[in-house]
Motif scaffolding. Sequence first.
Motif, PDB file in Angstrom:
ATOM      1  N   THR A 166       0.832  -1.201   0.000  1.00  0.00           N
ATOM      2  CA  THR A 166       0.000   0.000   0.000  1.00  0.00           C
ATOM      3  C   THR A 166       0.869   1.254   0.000  1.00  0.00           C
ATOM      4  O   THR A 166       0.629   2.199  -0.768  1.00  0.00           O
ATOM      5  CB  THR A 166      -0.924   0.000   1.230  1.00  0.00           C
ATOM      6  OG1 THR A 166      -1.833  -1.094   1.144  1.00  0.00           O
ATOM      7  CG2 THR A 166      -1.704   1.299   1.330  1.00  0.00           C
ATOM      8  N   HIS A 167       1.870   1.291   0.847  1.00  0.00           N
ATOM      9  CA  HIS A 167       2.736   2.468   0.912  1.00  0.00           C
ATOM     10  C   HIS A 167       3.627   2.578  -0.326  1.00  0.00           C
ATOM     11  O   HIS A 167       3.911   3.696  -0.784  1.00  0.00           O
ATOM     12  CB  HIS A 167       3.604   2.408   2.182  1.00  0.00           C
ATOM     13  CG  HIS A 167       2.872   2.823   3.419  1.00  0.00           C
ATOM     14  ND1 HIS A 167       2.043   1.985   4.098  1.00  0.00           N
ATOM     15  CD2 HIS A 167       2.846   4.014   4.087  1.00  0.00           C
ATOM     16  CE1 HIS A 167       1.534   2.614   5.152  1.00  0.00           C
ATOM     17  NE2 HIS A 167       1.998   3.841   5.157  1.00  0.00           N
ATOM     18  N   GLU A 168       4.041   1.461  -0.874  1.00  0.00           N
ATOM     19  CA  GLU A 168       4.885   1.506  -2.067  1.00  0.00           C
ATOM     20  C   GLU A 168       4.113   2.067  -3.261  1.00  0.00           C
ATOM     21  O   GLU A 168       4.661   2.901  -4.018  1.00  0.00           O
ATOM     22  CB  GLU A 168       5.402   0.109  -2.385  1.00  0.00           C
ATOM     23  CG  GLU A 168       6.299   0.037  -3.617  1.00  0.00           C
ATOM     24  CD  GLU A 168       7.584   0.841  -3.474  1.00  0.00           C
ATOM     25  OE1 GLU A 168       8.131   1.270  -4.510  1.00  0.00           O
ATOM     26  OE2 GLU A 168       8.046   1.056  -2.324  1.00  0.00           O
ATOM     27  N   SER A 169       2.859   1.651  -3.442  1.00  0.00           N
ATOM     28  CA  SER A 169       2.077   2.169  -4.561  1.00  0.00           C
ATOM     29  C   SER A 169       1.814   3.667  -4.395  1.00  0.00           C
ATOM     30  O   SER A 169       1.823   4.428  -5.373  1.00  0.00           O
ATOM     31  CB  SER A 169       0.758   1.408  -4.681  1.00  0.00           C
ATOM     32  OG  SER A 169      -0.050   1.603  -3.521  1.00  0.00           O
ATOM     33  N   HIS A 170       1.610   4.110  -3.175  1.00  0.00           N
ATOM     34  CA  HIS A 170       1.433   5.539  -2.908  1.00  0.00           C
ATOM     35  C   HIS A 170       2.713   6.300  -3.192  1.00  0.00           C
ATOM     36  O   HIS A 170       2.697   7.404  -3.777  1.00  0.00           O
ATOM     37  CB  HIS A 170       1.000   5.735  -1.452  1.00  0.00           C
ATOM     38  CG  HIS A 170       0.755   7.156  -1.067  1.00  0.00           C
ATOM     39  ND1 HIS A 170       1.616   7.874  -0.258  1.00  0.00           N
ATOM     40  CD2 HIS A 170      -0.259   8.019  -1.396  1.00  0.00           C
ATOM     41  CE1 HIS A 170       1.138   9.093  -0.100  1.00  0.00           C
ATOM     42  NE2 HIS A 170       0.015   9.206  -0.765  1.00  0.00           N
ATOM     43  N   PHE A 171       3.841   5.710  -2.820  1.00  0.00           N
ATOM     44  CA  PHE A 171       5.143   6.330  -3.053  1.00  0.00           C
ATOM     45  C   PHE A 171       5.410   6.467  -4.552  1.00  0.00           C
ATOM     46  O   PHE A 171       5.873   7.521  -5.025  1.00  0.00           O
ATOM     47  CB  PHE A 171       6.226   5.492  -2.380  1.00  0.00           C
ATOM     48  CG  PHE A 171       7.614   6.025  -2.543  1.00  0.00           C
ATOM     49  CD1 PHE A 171       8.056   7.112  -1.815  1.00  0.00           C
ATOM     50  CD2 PHE A 171       8.499   5.424  -3.445  1.00  0.00           C
ATOM     51  CE1 PHE A 171       9.348   7.608  -1.970  1.00  0.00           C
ATOM     52  CE2 PHE A 171       9.795   5.910  -3.603  1.00  0.00           C
ATOM     53  CZ  PHE A 171      10.213   7.001  -2.868  1.00  0.00           C
TER      54      PHE A 171
END
Length: 420
Positions: A166-171
Amino acid sequence: VILCTGGFGADSSAHSILAQYRPDLLHLPTACGEHSTGDGLRMGFAAHARTIDLEWIQVQPTGLVRPDSLNTRHKRVAPESLRWAGGLLLNQEGDRFCNEVDSNEAVVCEMWRHKAPFRLVLNRAAAAEVSELCTHFCNLGLMRLYHSGEALAKDMGIPLSRLEATHESHFQAARAAGEATEVEDKTCEPALSDWPMGKAGIGKHSFRNEIPGSSVKAEPFYVSIVTPVISQCLGGLEVDGTCAVVGKSGAAIPGLFAAGEIVGGLRGSRGLGGNTLLESIVLGRTAGHAASEAATSAQAFQTASVAPAMAALPSATTPAADGRSGPAVDGGPVAPAEGGVTDLRARVAAGQLETWLEKRLTPGALQDCLSQVHASGGDFDAAVRELCGRLLRGGGGEAAAAAAGSGEATGGVSLASLRS
């Protein structure tokens, strides 16, 4: 009369105004004060006031939930600054499902489509920007500090890899928007063609304090469980430019004003964040000035003499035999009724009485009154009644009589000061 009783968002009973205009929101908790039950609006209804936009209710997506009291109806709202600092909204599975900095209405609509509980998650950098709020909410039990993403994932009941993804896709969405993490100010908007649409960005174009998925495992997070809550009633009574309440005929209702959330027609279907206090101050000041002018204007009372109201009050006396200006039935001051004065003209008469008494309530008369209080064992009310009675009869003790007779400006003492 100025109505400033707030909205009706705290009353979810079967016969409430909320049930009448927005029954679809009855199940929601509320961030409105417990006083916001629509009492002032009902008074307006009884006075045949015109209403506007009663169906428009603002729902905030981030009502804070205490884990140990999930069903409490009254909630606090997490400010939007937590989301603008970089807070992410996650659903039950740990996925982002919306543009966190979109309008409240858009975020709430997405929440209806996903599974609760929803969490507002701030990483270390985001929490640092709103550290006072995070500390405050933690002290209230409305936010929790997880010392690692691993601990957060375990508490959510999801794999750590899901939280990392989730955080990687947002990043990656932030990088695609052309806002590198090294840039200090990330609030500028990229070109429309660069907006990262689709699953990763979900329409978001303003990123702040994003972190890659590889940092999640050891990253501390401040987390709150959030839910949609009723936060403000956008409609209410219709008023004119002086905050006078408008009747169904289209004309202002004489002597009736409104201020604050009870006033409708100012906000449309979406309240402007941070404007509530400003509205209260501006509308309150406007209504106060207009009501004061209406109450003191000779035109407001030209069709009815004050004399009938004064004659209806008890304790009316005639001028004293010595010629002193005492209370008179026609134009003079009158003692207010024991049970309180309800008629507006009678209130004016009572105000005239108080002004008349204040001019004659000299320090000497007050000292005499206090001496009687001491002598009678502290029955202050009885002493004040006796003092007022003697003043009405033209007496008031030797000191008062001397001051009144000589016309010395020894300084008055207000009845309000006596009462307090």
